[in-house]
Design an enzyme around this catalytic site. Structure first.
Site, short mmCIF file in Angstrom:
data_model
loop_
_atom_site.label_atom_id
_atom_site.label_comp_id
_atom_site.label_asym_id
_atom_site.label_seq_id
_atom_site.Cartn_x
_atom_site.Cartn_y
_atom_site.Cartn_z
CG ASP A 124 -1.92 1.06 1.27
OD1 ASP A 124 -2.76 1.08 0.35
OD2 ASP A 124 -1.91 1.90 2.19
CD GLU A 151 -2.25 2.12 -3.52
OE1 GLU A 151 -3.33 2.45 -3.99
OE2 GLU A 151 -1.94 2.32 -2.33
#
Ligand code: CA
Length: 629
Positions: free
Chosen positions: A316, A342
């Site tokens: 994340d 990400e």
């Protein structure tokens, strides 16, 4: 047996906070030299008062230890450290609890149950290009009665061990399941599971313990561990890898976090004025570049691999972590553990941008991949505005961004980078560093986005565009990624950020499989096509550059390319793919010769649907065409 191996490995490590044997238990904590920590031992999880309080002794710089020479199995514990004068001392299970009681408030002293036999590792993954990733939230996937699963397992780890669930995944053809946060998080109260509660879980409490609310008994520390393993074992047995969504970039808050309670101020980044930096958008960001935080991330991911046989990680807000840490993690794990993340942050980080694992820096990340927002947004429209469409809405100007995604973000002479939406240069070494997708748990799912961005869209048009979008994803040279439920035309009733929306918004309606059998069939056939044909997953930049060429087209919203199958060992010598985002049929001039149609207007048939002899390929409105030779 295997656990004892993992355990002796951990003994060498920095975060082995609890070393249990029937003869003795050693507690170790990384805490400041002024901390004077104690260990509180509780006879039962709910006891307010400890049965014993043990002072820890300094055993090195910022390191404390105490050993108890008796069998502590079944007891609970908390560390408690001193802070500055006047600070309230707060109990914490430490940062590396391996088992906890309900809501993760206290550590539990247990003997980890042994591995079950079929939980053996899968054969080594040859290339991430071979993965087809399916992203799911436990509750989305199985909470609805339409799942027809036993009520006891709905919304739980065990739902994924059910033959019916496995059969669905197998029929679809995905070979990796990416589970949303499944470590112990805060936002669901594990003592009130009889009430409806929903959260994605991006608020970590105990990083190295499975979340309790997905187990059938969060009060029993062994239960969540056992059931998590049962899930992994069942998926592995079916040849499906398990990827864990990990969230090291922030904690729910600073003051209440286990990081802060053991080593105040250490694990986070701060601005020059002393305020916490907020690159996560959640009020804090961790500092992966600091020794202990870096080591924590390495040991935590190793723990999941060693103890739970996790096959990969989705990181994340990876752009918050520094490049060096990400590369050290990759090096510390078995080679075929796939890591992707990400490649961005949610705000400015208090660290030099050049040294962060941002998408633009992916070339410096050894074999770690990042999500491509280029192709995603060129297909469905920009992140910033749900009402705006793009290629799927028939709007011109998105072709080069989609081509960038088709080649897997590599440097390709036929992609005009000046026309690509977000990147002006290739950011990968190989296409396996790009995740290809059109939707994920964030934002609207695909059907909602199509409804929001195309006025008065009818169901038949919506289905055509849905299939067209996933054709782009699954014929891209990047690593394909699907949000669970897209294969049954899920919707979230138009909710964009459904992180705490009720089940009625997030749940998959399994009856949709009966309503839209054609959609599921297309997804499954397309996945099978990709798996059967290495030309769709060439894995290296060189092969893509040498063997993928775009064909000239005469109008916007039309993209055609040819793959040299022969050169990459495919059973088909040549393949042509055409994507038509226009509301009318289109024609593409293709190289002369006899071509067999294998996918046309929503129908996939590898043995052939007809042939083209005259060099003119007609591709139906809002659909894809695939030809072979
Ligand atoms: Ca929890």
């Amino acid at each position: 047996m295997l656990f004892s191996v993992a355990s002796s490995l951990m003994a060498q490590q920095t975060f082995n906070e609890l070393e249990y044997s029937p003869q003795q238990t050693t507690f170790t904590l990384n805490a400041p030299s002024s901390a004077r920590p104690v260990v509180k031992l509780f006879n039962a999880a709910g006891d307010k008062k400890p049965a014993h309080t043990l002072e820890m002794k300094a055993v090195g710089k910022d390191r404390w230890q105490v050993t108890v020479r008796k069998d502590l199995k079944g007891r609970y514990y908390a560390f408690n450290i001193g802070g500055k004068r006047g600070d309230v001392r707060q109990d914490t299970p430490g940062v590396f609890a391996k088992a906890v009681g309900v809501n993760g408030q206290r550590g539990a002293i247990i003997e980890l149950p042994p591995f079950v036999e079929e939980e053996a590792r899968l054969p080594q993954l040859e290339s991430p290009a071979d993965l087809i990733i399916y992203e799911l939230h436990h509750r989305d996937f199985s909470i609805d009665p339409s799942s027809a699963l036993p009520e006891r397992v709905r919304g739980k780890y065990l739902a994924l061990a059910e033959p019916k669930s496995i059969a669905h995944l197998k029929a679809l053809g995905v070979n990796a399941v990416h589970i949303l946060p499944s470590f112990d998080y805060a936002s669901v109260d594990e003592t009130r599971l009889d009430e409806p509660q929903y959260n994605w879980g991006y608020d970590p409490v105990n990083y190295n313990v499975p979340e309790g609310s997905y187990s059938t008994d969060p009060y029993d520390p062994e239960c969540r561990i056992q059931e998590f393993r049962q899930m992994v074992a069942a998926l592995h047995k079916a040849g499906i890898r398990v990827i864990l969504d990990v969230v090291y970039n922030h904690t729910f808050d600073i003051e209440g976090s286990n990081f802060h309670k053991t080593y105040p101020g250490y694990y986070y980044r701060y601005n020059a004025d002393g305020s916490p930096s907020n690159g996560s958008g959640c009020g804090n960001e961790t500092a992966s570049e600091k020794d202990l935080m870096r080591q924590f991330m390495i040991e935590s991911m190793r723990w999941w691999v060693d103890t739970y046989h996790i096959d990969g990680f989705r990181v994340d807000l990876m752009g918050i972590h520094d490049i060096e840490t990400m590369n050290q993690i990759k090096a510390a794990l078995p080679e075929d553990i796939f890591i992707y993340g990400e490649g961005w942050s949610a705000g400015a980080c208090a660290y030099p941008q050049k040294q962060l694992a941002m998408k633009a820096n992916t070339r410096q990340l050894n074999g770690i991949a990042a999500f491509s927002d280029e192709m995603r947004d060129a297909l469905r429209g920009p992140f910033s505005d749900d009402t705006k469409g793009a290629f799927l809405a028939g709007l011109p100007g998105n072709e080069e961004s989609i081509k960038f995604g088709i080649v897997g973000a590599v440097d390709h002479p036929q992609v005009d980078m000046s026309q690509v939406n977000y990147s002006k240069a290739s950011w990968v070494n190989d296409p396996t560093q790009m995740i290809s997708y059109v939707s994920c748990h964030d934002d609207m799912c695909l059907t909602d986005r199509l409804r929001a961005s195309i006025q008065d869209i009818q169901e038949d048009e919506l289905i055509r565009l849905d299939l067209l979008a996933q054709t782009a994803v699954l014929t891209s040279q990047g690593v394909p990624f699907l949000l669970s439920g897209e294969e049954m035309l899920r919707d979230k009733k138009g909710v964009h950020n459904s992180y705490n929306s009720p089940d009625s918004i997030n749940r998959l309606d399994w009856d949709n499989l009966r309503r839209y059998p054609h959609v599921f069939g297309y997804y499954a056939n397309l996945i099978a096509l990709r798996k059967a044909h290495p030309a769709f997953r060439m894995a290296t930049a060189e092969r893509v550059k040498d063997n993928l060429r775009f064909l000239p087209v005469s109008q916007p919203c039309l993209i055609a390319w040819q793959l040299n199958g022969k050169a990459v060992g495919d059973s088909w010598d040549d393949i042509i793919v055409v994507l038509n985002g226009n509301r009318e049929d289109a024609c593409v001039d293709i190289p002369q010769g006899a071509w067999t149609i294998v996918l046309d207007n929503g129908v996939v048939r590898p043995e052939g649907l007809g042939s083209i002899q005259d060099g003119k390929a007609i591709v139906k409105a809002q659909s894809a065409l695939i030809l072979k030779k």
